[in-house]
Scaffold this motif. Structure first.
Motif, mmCIF file in Angstrom:
data_model
loop_
_atom_site.group_PDB
_atom_site.id
_atom_site.type_symbol
_atom_site.label_atom_id
_atom_site.label_comp_id
_atom_site.label_asym_id
_atom_site.label_seq_id
_atom_site.Cartn_x
_atom_site.Cartn_y
_atom_site.Cartn_z
ATOM 1 N N SER A 127 0.825 -1.213 0.000
ATOM 2 C CA SER A 127 0.000 0.000 0.000
ATOM 3 C C SER A 127 0.853 1.254 0.000
ATOM 4 C CB SER A 127 -0.902 0.019 1.234
ATOM 5 O OG SER A 127 -1.785 -1.060 1.211
ATOM 6 N N LEU A 128 0.347 2.262 -0.708
ATOM 7 C CA LEU A 128 0.973 3.573 -0.725
ATOM 8 C C LEU A 128 -0.136 4.588 -0.941
ATOM 9 C CD1 LEU A 128 3.584 5.285 -0.747
ATOM 10 C CD2 LEU A 128 3.594 5.023 -3.220
ATOM 11 N N SER A 129 -0.502 5.293 0.117
ATOM 12 C CA SER A 129 -1.556 6.295 0.063
ATOM 13 C C SER A 129 -2.861 5.680 -0.452
ATOM 14 C CB SER A 129 -1.106 7.482 -0.778
ATOM 15 O OG SER A 129 -2.019 8.539 -0.654
ATOM 16 N N LEU A 130 -3.380 6.164 -1.570
ATOM 17 C CA LEU A 130 -4.638 5.647 -2.113
ATOM 18 C C LEU A 130 -4.435 4.439 -3.014
ATOM 19 C CD1 LEU A 130 -6.429 9.001 -3.062
ATOM 20 C CD2 LEU A 130 -6.802 7.594 -1.033
ATOM 21 N N PHE A 131 -3.179 4.061 -3.268
ATOM 22 C CA PHE A 131 -2.860 2.952 -4.163
ATOM 23 C C PHE A 131 -2.588 1.683 -3.366
ATOM 24 C CE2 PHE A 131 -1.447 6.914 -6.057
ATOM 25 C CZ PHE A 131 -2.046 6.863 -7.306
ATOM 26 N N LYS A 132 -3.037 0.559 -3.905
ATOM 27 C CA LYS A 132 -2.779 -0.725 -3.249
ATOM 28 C C LYS A 132 -2.608 -1.787 -4.335
ATOM 29 C CE LYS A 132 -5.975 -1.818 -0.341
ATOM 30 N NZ LYS A 132 -6.925 -2.309 0.647
ATOM 31 N N ASN A 133 -1.534 -2.559 -4.260
ATOM 32 C CA ASN A 133 -1.307 -3.700 -5.142
ATOM 33 C C ASN A 133 -1.461 -4.953 -4.295
ATOM 34 O OD1 ASN A 133 -0.584 -2.026 -7.295
ATOM 35 N ND2 ASN A 133 1.558 -2.002 -6.670
ATOM 36 N N CYS A 134 -2.370 -5.841 -4.714
ATOM 37 C CA CYS A 134 -2.604 -7.060 -3.950
ATOM 38 C C CYS A 134 -2.363 -8.288 -4.816
ATOM 39 C CB CYS A 134 -4.028 -7.083 -3.407
ATOM 40 S SG CYS A 134 -4.333 -5.793 -2.183
ATOM 41 N N PHE A 135 -1.918 -9.351 -4.169
ATOM 42 C CA PHE A 135 -1.549 -10.572 -4.860
ATOM 43 C C PHE A 135 -2.203 -11.784 -4.202
ATOM 44 C CE2 PHE A 135 1.794 -7.437 -4.954
ATOM 45 C CZ PHE A 135 2.067 -7.322 -6.306
ATOM 46 N N TRP A 136 -2.701 -12.674 -5.030
ATOM 47 C CA TRP A 136 -3.266 -13.947 -4.592
ATOM 48 C C TRP A 136 -2.477 -15.044 -5.280
ATOM 49 C CZ3 TRP A 136 -5.899 -9.557 -5.273
ATOM 50 C CH2 TRP A 136 -6.868 -9.183 -4.333
ATOM 51 N N GLY A 137 -2.126 -16.092 -4.560
ATOM 52 C CA GLY A 137 -1.420 -17.216 -5.165
ATOM 53 C C GLY A 137 0.058 -17.207 -4.854
ATOM 54 N N ASP A 138 0.829 -17.845 -5.754
ATOM 55 C CA ASP A 138 2.273 -17.973 -5.553
ATOM 56 C C ASP A 138 3.004 -17.639 -6.852
ATOM 57 O OD1 ASP A 138 2.003 -20.230 -7.218
ATOM 58 O OD2 ASP A 138 1.752 -21.557 -5.510
ATOM 59 N N ASN A 139 4.282 -17.977 -6.932
ATOM 60 C CA ASN A 139 5.080 -17.630 -8.114
ATOM 61 C C ASN A 139 4.639 -18.369 -9.368
ATOM 62 O OD1 ASN A 139 6.676 -15.762 -6.805
ATOM 63 N ND2 ASN A 139 8.203 -17.270 -6.213
ATOM 64 N N LYS A 140 4.021 -19.536 -9.210
ATOM 65 C CA LYS A 140 3.594 -20.323 -10.372
ATOM 66 C C LYS A 140 2.213 -19.910 -10.871
ATOM 67 C CE LYS A 140 6.272 -24.395 -9.207
ATOM 68 N NZ LYS A 140 6.251 -25.818 -8.921
ATOM 69 N N LYS A 141 1.339 -19.596 -9.963
ATOM 70 C CA LYS A 141 -0.056 -19.303 -10.290
ATOM 71 C C LYS A 141 -0.485 -18.099 -9.462
ATOM 72 C CE LYS A 141 -4.121 -22.094 -10.048
ATOM 73 N NZ LYS A 141 -4.694 -23.411 -9.940
ATOM 74 N N GLN A 142 -0.747 -16.971 -10.128
ATOM 75 C CA GLN A 142 -0.970 -15.743 -9.371
ATOM 76 C C GLN A 142 -1.974 -14.812 -10.054
ATOM 77 O OE1 GLN A 142 2.020 -12.368 -9.137
ATOM 78 N NE2 GLN A 142 2.305 -13.342 -7.130
ATOM 79 N N ILE A 143 -2.721 -14.108 -9.217
ATOM 80 C CA ILE A 143 -3.577 -13.009 -9.666
ATOM 81 C C ILE A 143 -3.074 -11.758 -8.954
ATOM 82 C CG2 ILE A 143 -5.896 -12.001 -9.598
ATOM 83 C CD1 ILE A 143 -7.016 -14.853 -9.791
ATOM 84 N N SER A 144 -2.872 -10.701 -9.731
ATOM 85 C CA SER A 144 -2.400 -9.424 -9.207
ATOM 86 C C SER A 144 -3.430 -8.359 -9.565
ATOM 87 C CB SER A 144 -1.052 -9.090 -9.838
ATOM 88 O OG SER A 144 -0.662 -7.786 -9.504
ATOM 89 N N ILE A 145 -3.817 -7.557 -8.580
ATOM 90 C CA ILE A 145 -4.818 -6.518 -8.816
ATOM 91 C C ILE A 145 -4.333 -5.208 -8.208
ATOM 92 C CG2 ILE A 145 -7.204 -5.786 -8.440
ATOM 93 C CD1 ILE A 145 -7.976 -8.729 -8.365
#
Length: 88
Positions: A53-71
């Motif tokens: 997180s940084l102020s109003l921005f947030k990067n979130c990750f689900w999964g691991d290095n092989k199978k991942q969703i990034s939002i």
């Protein structure tokens, strides 16, 4: 002794079954849309494995290095999504 073996086997089977139940799937990735609220995303994918997180921005990750969703979220709304390792 036999009951102990049965209950241990059942516990191992249950853990293996739960390990295979992941919400990091192509189907769930496709459910995520731009402008969805963070709470709507977590209703589909569950809580993220990691967020930066940084102020109003947030990067979130689900999964691991092989199978991942990034939002990427701005003000708790989806602005960008990406995935890797998911199969249709």
């Amino acid at each position: 002794m036999m009951n102990h073996i049965k209950s241990t086997s059942l516990a191992v089977f249950t853990l293996l079954l739960l390990a295979g139940c992941t919400k990091v799937t192509q189907e769930n990735f496709e459910k995520i849309e731009v402008a969805m609220a963070y709470s709507e995303v977590t209703a589909v994918l569950g809580e993220p494995d990691n967020c930066e997180s940084l102020s109003l921005f947030k990067n979130c990750f689900w999964g691991d290095n092989k199978k991942q969703i990034s939002i990427k979220f701005v003000d708790d709304k989806v602005t960008l999504k990406s995935s890797k390792g998911l199969t249709p």
